[in-house]
Enzyme design. Structure first.
Site, short mmCIF file in Angstrom:
data_model
loop_
_atom_site.label_atom_id
_atom_site.label_comp_id
_atom_site.label_asym_id
_atom_site.label_seq_id
_atom_site.Cartn_x
_atom_site.Cartn_y
_atom_site.Cartn_z
N GLU A 1 -0.43 33.37 -6.26
CA GLU A 1 0.51 34.00 -5.34
C GLU A 1 1.65 34.17 -5.81
OE1 GLU A 1 0.45 34.20 -0.66
OE2 GLU A 1 -1.20 32.26 -1.07
N THR B 1 1.08 -1.16 -0.09
CA THR B 1 0.23 0.14 -0.23
C THR B 1 1.23 1.50 0.15
OG1 THR B 1 0.15 0.32 2.89
CG2 THR B 1 -2.00 -1.00 1.36
N ASP B 2 2.09 1.14 0.85
CA ASP B 2 3.27 2.75 0.75
C ASP B 2 3.59 3.24 -0.70
OD1 ASP B 2 3.44 2.10 3.23
OD2 ASP B 2 5.62 1.48 3.80
N LYS C 1 -2.69 6.91 -0.38
CA LYS C 1 -3.34 6.54 0.97
C LYS C 1 -2.83 7.85 2.25
CE LYS C 1 -0.57 3.52 3.90
NZ LYS C 1 0.50 2.40 3.98
#
Length: 366
Positions: free
Chosen positions: A321, A131-132, A204
């Site tokens: 900006e 999952t990382d 994630k």
């Protein structure tokens, strides 16, 4: 009555790809073999890469585990009923923790998927992944596959040996989405915890929670459970880029903005040979005055600079900006820094170097 043959034991032992034929038997216990008719199930190629879904517990802590300890064959064997959804062919591409995911594995995945579709080996592909970095792999593949057939990534937040492991349910639902006709033409999808997310939108968002994946700017594209698949967003046109023939992506650095920021990291990235820099900016992609001076030096040296944001939600807008037109910068739109890096790498590899052209690619679909 339905009888299903499981994975061949020999194939599981040898670690080779296997196909599970499924047959529909006629009603009645005494039906003769001649009455058997083969049921044509969709063909799904499962490409295993490792991750928590293939992890085993470790004694270093109550929740410690080692990723990539279980094979793809073993994962499939532990998902009850998945063989009733599709004919499954399993191949092991890698078996690593996803913090070790790299572009060479991405190329192997992309080329194997392309070959499978070109040779009509599969109707869909499911990838098991940690999952990382799942969102990065999904986004990379989403930009290079160029086929309407579904490609689904899934994983788990708990290892295979954990109490109430989430991997089997996620795997079952990933295959269910992969074989659903509605999944075609939607690009690469991520399926976990009953939700279907787009590769572009998903991130994630929690370190350990099961419901870690969300699409903060776009929302889920669908929902899935063992009974149904429901898509709630229409399919969008996908852009597709060529894979570099040399299997190398240009060097693009991510620089994280913060209070009291100077230009040191920006100058170092340029000296280190970066062809692109992604700024994980404050707020709407903002940086300090000193950092902006470093960005100007970078763009004058021919380095492409993309402004993204360290904030979890929202789009990065042009010319608010920061005068993007003056400095020749690219606004990342909805893409977080890690996805902005991948898209910029692919664009540079495809010969796109002008800020205006790169901005068009980042803005595609909006």
């Amino acid at each position: 009555m339905v009888s299903v043959r499981g994975l061949p034991i020999l194939a599981a032992i040898l670690g080779v790809a296997s196909v599970m034929p499924v047959y529909s038997y006629a009603e009645g216990a005494g039906a003769p073999p001649a009455a058997h008719q083969q049921v044509s199930l969709p063909r799904v190629l499962v490409l295993a890469t490792g991750g928590t879904i293939s992890g085993k517990a470790d004694t270093r802590s109550a929740i410690g585990y080692d990723a990539g300890a279980v094979t793809g064959e073993q994962l499939i064997a532990g998902v009850p009923g998945v063989e009733k959804l599709a004919q499954l062919q399993v191949e092991q591409i890698s078996n690593i923790a996803s913090q070790n995911m790299n572009s060479q594995v991405w190329f192997k995945l992309a080329e194997r998927i392309r070959r499978a579709f070109a040779n009509n080996e599969a109707d869909a592909v499911v990838i098991t992944h940690g999952t990382d970095t799942m969102e990065e792999t999904a986004f990379f593949l989403d930009n290079v596959i160029g086929d309407a057939r579904p490609v689904i990534l899934t994983g788990a937040m708990r290892p295979s040996t954990a109490i109430s492991a989430d991997g089997p349910a996620n795997m079952y639902e990933a295959v269910k989405v992969a074989v659903d006709p509605q999944a075609r033409g939607r690009g690469v999808l991520v399926v976990l915890n009953d939700e279907v997310q787009s590769a572009r939108g998903v991130s994630k968002m929690h370190t350990t929670a099961l419901q870690t994946f969300h699409s903060p700017n776009l929302g889920p594209v669908g929902y899935v459970d063992p009974a149904s698949v429901r898509f709630v967003a229409p399919a969008k046109p996908q852009q597709h880029l060529d894979l570099p023939a040399d299997h190398k992506l240009p060097r693009v650095q991510i620089v994280y903005a913060h209070a009291d920021m100077d230009a040191q990291q920006i100058d170092d990235a340029v000296k280190g040979g970066a062809r692109g820099i992604v700024i994980a900016g404050m707020g709407d992609g903002n940086v300090s005055t000193d950092a902006l001076a470093g960005i100007e030096r970078a763009t004058k040296a021919g380095v492409v600079v993309v402004r993204s944001t360290r904030v979890g939600n929202g789009f990065v807008n042009r010319d608010v900006e920061v005068d993007d037109d003056h400095y020749g910068l690219v606004a990342s739109m909805d893409l977080n820094p890690q996805k902005a890096r991948i898209l910029l790498q692919l664009l540079l590899a495809n010969g796109k170097t002008a800020a205006a052209d790169i901005q068009k690619a980042f803005s595609a679909g909006f």
